[in-house]
Design a protein around this motif. Structure first.
Motif, PDB file in Angstrom:
ATOM      1  N   ALA A   1       7.117  -1.856  -8.747  1.00  0.00           N
ATOM      2  CA  ALA A   1       6.715  -1.189  -9.810  1.00  0.00           C
ATOM      3  C   ALA A   1       5.665  -0.410  -9.505  1.00  0.00           C
ATOM      4  N   ASP A   2       5.298   0.888 -10.030  1.00  0.00           N
ATOM      5  CA  ASP A   2       4.074   1.650  -9.690  1.00  0.00           C
ATOM      6  C   ASP A   2       3.014   1.342 -11.078  1.00  0.00           C
TER       7      ASP A   2
ATOM      8  N   GLN B   1       0.930  -1.187   0.157  1.00  0.00           N
ATOM      9  CA  GLN B   1       0.128   0.096   0.004  1.00  0.00           C
ATOM     10  C   GLN B   1       1.016   1.404   0.115  1.00  0.00           C
ATOM     11  N   LYS B   2       1.815   1.130   0.649  1.00  0.00           N
ATOM     12  CA  LYS B   2       3.044   2.303   0.645  1.00  0.00           C
ATOM     13  C   LYS B   2       4.264   1.273   0.906  1.00  0.00           C
ATOM     14  N   VAL B   3       5.482   2.092   0.547  1.00  0.00           N
ATOM     15  CA  VAL B   3       6.741   1.715   0.781  1.00  0.00           C
ATOM     16  C   VAL B   3       7.703   2.756   1.325  1.00  0.00           C
TER      17      VAL B   3
ATOM     18  N   SER C   1       9.926   1.162 -12.303  1.00  0.00           N
ATOM     19  CA  SER C   1      10.389   0.645 -11.159  1.00  0.00           C
ATOM     20  C   SER C   1      11.264   1.514 -10.262  1.00  0.00           C
ATOM     21  N   CYS C   2      11.335   1.184  -8.984  1.00  0.00           N
ATOM     22  CA  CYS C   2      12.346   1.731  -8.000  1.00  0.00           C
ATOM     23  C   CYS C   2      12.632   0.598  -6.924  1.00  0.00           C
TER      24      CYS C   2
ATOM     25  N   MET D   1       2.005  -0.110  -5.004  1.00  0.00           N
ATOM     26  CA  MET D   1       3.057  -0.751  -5.931  1.00  0.00           C
ATOM     27  C   MET D   1       2.961  -2.367  -5.749  1.00  0.00           C
ATOM     28  N   GLU D   2       3.612  -2.678  -6.932  1.00  0.00           N
ATOM     29  CA  GLU D   2       3.629  -4.169  -6.995  1.00  0.00           C
ATOM     30  C   GLU D   2       5.206  -4.587  -6.531  1.00  0.00           C
ATOM     31  N   ILE D   3       5.014  -5.604  -5.917  1.00  0.00           N
ATOM     32  CA  ILE D   3       6.468  -6.087  -5.351  1.00  0.00           C
ATOM     33  C   ILE D   3       6.919  -7.066  -6.310  1.00  0.00           C
TER      34      ILE D   3
END
Ligand code: ZN
Length: 143
Positions: free
Chosen positions: A96-97, A48-50, A102-103, A71-73
């Motif tokens: 990935a958003d 939900q947030k990172v 990606s970040c 975001m996807e893990i």
């Protein structure tokens, strides 16, 4: 100097994390409650947030980034060793958003799980204890 030791695969645990839990805290809790002192972790899912860290090598301090968005893990990869006598999880995560960008970085507390499937492999072997490494300022393995 490069150093390494042999470890032996012991068992593999697979599971899913609960909705809304803190990703790093929950992985640490699993290791602590299961008495896992040596192992590796991988996971996929969504957050939900990172909150991720980047280690500033000049300042010898982590700089943290908080992304308050779903975001996807894409991949979480990490290990379990010991620090101050307790199981310690060190994990890095790629995300990935919604645009597919990606970040990633050093997984920090403050990351909220939406869904997460993990595989945790435990090892038998010598202790991998963390200590303050003077060269880097990081908490690294003493082998
Ligand atoms: Zn790291």
């Amino acid at each position: 100097m490069t150093k390494f030791k042999t470890v032996t695969p012991k068992k593999i645990i697979m599971g899913k994390l609960s909705f809304g839990c803190d990703l790093l805290e929950e992985l640490t809790k699993i290791a602590t409650e299961s008495g896992i002192r040596l192992g590796r972790i991988e996971a996929i899912g969504a957050v939900q947030k990172v909150r991720i860290g980047f280690y500033n090598q000049n300042k010898r301090k982590y700089q943290f980034h908080l992304f308050s968005q779903p975001m996807e893990i894409v991949k979480l990869a990490g290990n379990i060793s010991t620090k101050d006598g307790k199981p310690f999880v060190h994990a890095h995560i790629t995300l990935a958003d919604k645009a597919g960008k990606s970040c990633g970085g050093h997984l920090a507390e403050g990351t909220t799980v939406f869904a997460c499937e993990f595989i945790l492999e435990t090892f038998e072997g010598p202790e991998f204890n963390r200590y303050l490494d003077e060269e880097t300022g990081l908490s690294l393995w003493s082998l």
